[in-house]
Design a protein around this motif. Structure first.
Motif, mmCIF file in Angstrom:
data_model
loop_
_atom_site.group_PDB
_atom_site.id
_atom_site.type_symbol
_atom_site.label_atom_id
_atom_site.label_comp_id
_atom_site.label_asym_id
_atom_site.label_seq_id
_atom_site.Cartn_x
_atom_site.Cartn_y
_atom_site.Cartn_z
ATOM 1 N N PRO A 65 0.806 -1.222 0.000
ATOM 2 C CA PRO A 65 0.000 0.000 0.000
ATOM 3 C C PRO A 65 0.842 1.276 0.000
ATOM 4 C CG PRO A 65 -0.033 -1.010 2.162
ATOM 5 C CD PRO A 65 0.729 -1.940 1.256
ATOM 6 N N LYS A 66 2.148 1.137 0.280
ATOM 7 C CA LYS A 66 3.007 2.318 0.313
ATOM 8 C C LYS A 66 4.450 1.936 0.041
ATOM 9 C CE LYS A 66 3.508 1.980 5.311
ATOM 10 N NZ LYS A 66 3.331 2.596 6.587
ATOM 11 N N LYS A 75 5.398 1.362 -3.698
ATOM 12 C CA LYS A 75 3.949 1.176 -3.661
ATOM 13 C C LYS A 75 3.568 0.322 -4.869
ATOM 14 C CE LYS A 75 -0.413 3.642 -3.614
ATOM 15 N NZ LYS A 75 -1.094 4.932 -3.598
#
Length: 185
Positions: A65-66, A75
């Motif tokens: 997610p990052k 990401k």
């Protein structure tokens, strides 16, 4: 001969001392060993309690997610997320969360990770992956709801985070947590 006054810097010891001072606590020798060991924590738990087991709470593939500098992923990179409990006869000893960038693992390593039978550290040892474990954080944290439910307590948790490096690349990030009152022997 070692010159007089020679001091060997021990960053892990210093971090443990800072945690004790900040939280006004005195950690046991076993807790200090568990925080500083460069082997799978289950190795020490096996010695202390006899064979311990792994129970997988969650394991799935996802897109990161990052971006994470500590494990050098962007990401959207594929990662394996693992959340487990090391336990003895159903009594939880340590909660473990790991993130594994799948592109850095062999097919056999991924197969063993998905079998959910061994900790990530034991899998690396089984495959003779020489890894450097670098502890990145030692702390005391308030438990989240999952930890309160698993350990049946709302007491603070002693935690350590570390990365495993193989052939110059981070292959696993891990966080371990257990109640402060555990391992006070």
């Amino acid at each position: 001969m070692i010159p007089e006054g020679h001091v060997i810097k021990n960053e892990i010891r210093d971090e443990i001392n800072k945690v004790e001072e900040k939280h006004d606590i005195k950690l046991s020798t076993i807790q200090k060993i568990l925080l500083s060991i460069n082997r799978p924590i289950s190795t020490i738990l096996d010695v202390l309690y006899g064979t311990v087991n792994l129970f997988m709470l969650d394991q799935h593939l996802e897109k990161s997610p990052k971006t994470s500098k500590i494990i050098n992923i962007q990401k959207g990179d594929e990662i394996l997320y693992r959340e487990s409990i090391v336990h003895k006869r159903g009594k939880p000893l340590v909660h473990v969360t790991s993130v594994v960038p799948t592109a850095r693992c062999s097919e056999k390593t991924l197969e063993d990770l998905f079998s959910e039978k061994m900790t990530t550290g034991k899998i690396m040892d089984t495959h003779n992956h020489e890894t450097l474990r670098r502890i990145t954080k030692i702390s005391v944290e308030a438990p989240n709801e999952i930890l309160m439910d698993l350990f049946k307590t709302d007491e603070d948790m002693l935690t350590r985070e570390y990365i495993m490096i193989h052939k110059g690349e981070v292959i696993i990030w891990t966080k371990e947590a257990y109640p402060l009152s555990y391992f006070m022997i």
